[in-house]
Design a protein around this motif. Sequence first.
Motif, PDB file in Angstrom:
ATOM      1  N   LEU A 142       2.173   2.102  -3.850  1.00  0.00           N
ATOM      2  CA  LEU A 142       2.016   2.403  -4.266  1.00  0.00           C
ATOM      3  C   LEU A 142       1.561   4.150  -4.327  1.00  0.00           C
ATOM      4  O   LEU A 142       1.051   4.738  -5.423  1.00  0.00           O
ATOM      5  CB  LEU A 142       0.189   1.631  -4.282  1.00  0.00           C
ATOM      6  N   GLN A 163      -8.602  -1.837   3.104  1.00  0.00           N
ATOM      7  CA  GLN A 163      -7.356  -2.354   2.919  1.00  0.00           C
ATOM      8  C   GLN A 163      -6.241  -1.963   4.482  1.00  0.00           C
ATOM      9  O   GLN A 163      -5.954  -2.769   4.753  1.00  0.00           O
ATOM     10  CB  GLN A 163      -6.453  -1.211   2.302  1.00  0.00           C
ATOM     11  N   PHE A 214      -6.911  -0.197 -10.601  1.00  0.00           N
ATOM     12  CA  PHE A 214      -5.439  -1.108 -10.793  1.00  0.00           C
ATOM     13  C   PHE A 214      -5.898  -1.843 -11.166  1.00  0.00           C
ATOM     14  O   PHE A 214      -7.243  -2.438 -10.753  1.00  0.00           O
ATOM     15  CB  PHE A 214      -5.569  -0.486  -9.416  1.00  0.00           C
ATOM     16  N   ARG A 251     -10.642  -5.879  -5.528  1.00  0.00           N
ATOM     17  CA  ARG A 251      -9.879  -6.669  -4.444  1.00  0.00           C
ATOM     18  C   ARG A 251     -10.469  -8.247  -5.460  1.00  0.00           C
ATOM     19  O   ARG A 251     -11.654  -8.153  -5.526  1.00  0.00           O
ATOM     20  CB  ARG A 251     -10.383  -7.030  -2.879  1.00  0.00           C
ATOM     21  N   ILE A 311       0.700  -0.920  -0.032  1.00  0.00           N
ATOM     22  CA  ILE A 311      -0.377   0.212  -0.104  1.00  0.00           C
ATOM     23  C   ILE A 311       0.453   1.343  -0.251  1.00  0.00           C
ATOM     24  O   ILE A 311       0.855   2.485  -0.704  1.00  0.00           O
ATOM     25  CB  ILE A 311      -1.234   0.172   1.301  1.00  0.00           C
ATOM     26  N   MET A 315      -8.724   0.727  -6.022  1.00  0.00           N
ATOM     27  CA  MET A 315      -7.876  -0.306  -5.940  1.00  0.00           C
ATOM     28  C   MET A 315      -9.022  -1.362  -6.054  1.00  0.00           C
ATOM     29  O   MET A 315     -10.329  -1.295  -6.306  1.00  0.00           O
ATOM     30  CB  MET A 315      -7.247  -0.873  -4.403  1.00  0.00           C
ATOM     31  N   SER A 374      -5.881  -6.633  -6.853  1.00  0.00           N
ATOM     32  CA  SER A 374      -4.919  -7.340  -5.354  1.00  0.00           C
ATOM     33  C   SER A 374      -5.482  -8.537  -4.913  1.00  0.00           C
ATOM     34  O   SER A 374      -6.752  -8.166  -4.049  1.00  0.00           O
ATOM     35  CB  SER A 374      -4.281  -7.121  -4.846  1.00  0.00           C
TER      36      SER A 374
END
Length: 431
Positions: free
Chosen positions: A192, A325, A267, A376, A189, A374, A270
Amino acid sequence: MYSYMGNNDPKPGTPALRMLGLPNLPRKLPSRNWMIFWAITGTFTSAIIYDKREKNRATAKWRHAVEPLSREPIGQASQLPRKLTIYLEAPPGDGLRVAQDHFIEYVKPVLSASGLDWEFVQGRQQGDVRAAVAEKIRRSRMADERPSEELAKTEDSMVTDLRKKMGIPDYEGVKGDIVIGRHTWKEYIRGLHEGWLGPLDAPPQPEPPVVETKPTTEDGANPDDTAEKKEEEKKDEKPSRPPQPLPHNTTDDYVAATLPVHIPFEFSPSTPIAFPHRLGFRHTFVRLGRFFTRRKLADEIGRDVAAVCFAAAREYRQADGQFEQQLLLEQEERDWPKSVWKDEPESKDEPAEPPKEKIWSSPMVLDQRIAERMRRFEIQPEDAARAAKIVVPEEEIEGWIKGSLRGVWRWGASSFEGKPKGPNVGNLDDD
């Protein structure tokens, strides 16, 4: 004849009992201490065997769930397959080998069954993953913002240039990042934010103070000869690892930073992978409890890795003013040794280089502009339902002893299933 009445009753192990087919039994049970020892030993052994078998069953279930992906056609012969990035780092207080073994035991079996390709980003000390993530983003920004400036050649860049010359197109689908452990997740993190919100050029650093020395030696030797010997010794030494790049910004600079023009709207997805790791003799019972319940960890990690393989992603959510996150794998911080949270003593001498950023012990700070971009990985309900119906054969998860006994039994049974035997009269066609 023997009499079985009165004082003439035979004792255990006499010929009378053997005639009745009874074994030669002991005269009394083992002592209380031996009973306790065998009970505890049998309980621990049974628990270990059961947990190991169920752990293998959980991993095999998710391995079978992603196997159909390995049989899907890629397309053209020159088309590149989907490639993931695995971020590994040595856990606090331990070495990188522990993180590698964790990947091999829980993550690799599912990834190998899916047929996907992956690359590693490994860190041996705090800050390595942060520097790698930030540098990768800065290189992509340099290609867009400064196309005329030539970048330093790396192994990845040389492979990319060779593929461009050969006309091999890049993979255009969803790639993805797998981050193992809370400590690696915090650096991911931070990297990024440093890559997208920090400057492209490193900030100027203060030069170390120059200490003047007189060109003399204690033994009266020529200082030029001494310098030549030192240079020869340096040549013989193995090249050391390059120094870790210093961060280009701090968490306090996020608010005033402006987003790059070419920043993507989303992005690459992840997912963080659990990595419980507690050290010390004082936590023996906690470690023992985790050792006996590794099947639950294998099922959790297998589910997360399968979600990466199926490439279904969603946005990270917010709850009670906190980003998702920030809460992921937060319980792992309680396992870290106390040395992570201690501040280094201040040195009276002027340091040759600025102190390293302590990312693990610092709270995770996110900028909303980065957090909203972001994604997930999350497994879909239909994929989870299909995996729940998978029945793993017992032969696939059984141990060596049970497998050997099964093989001996089948070998013995097959000997009776051969051709029917007839009388041994030889070949009747012979004269």
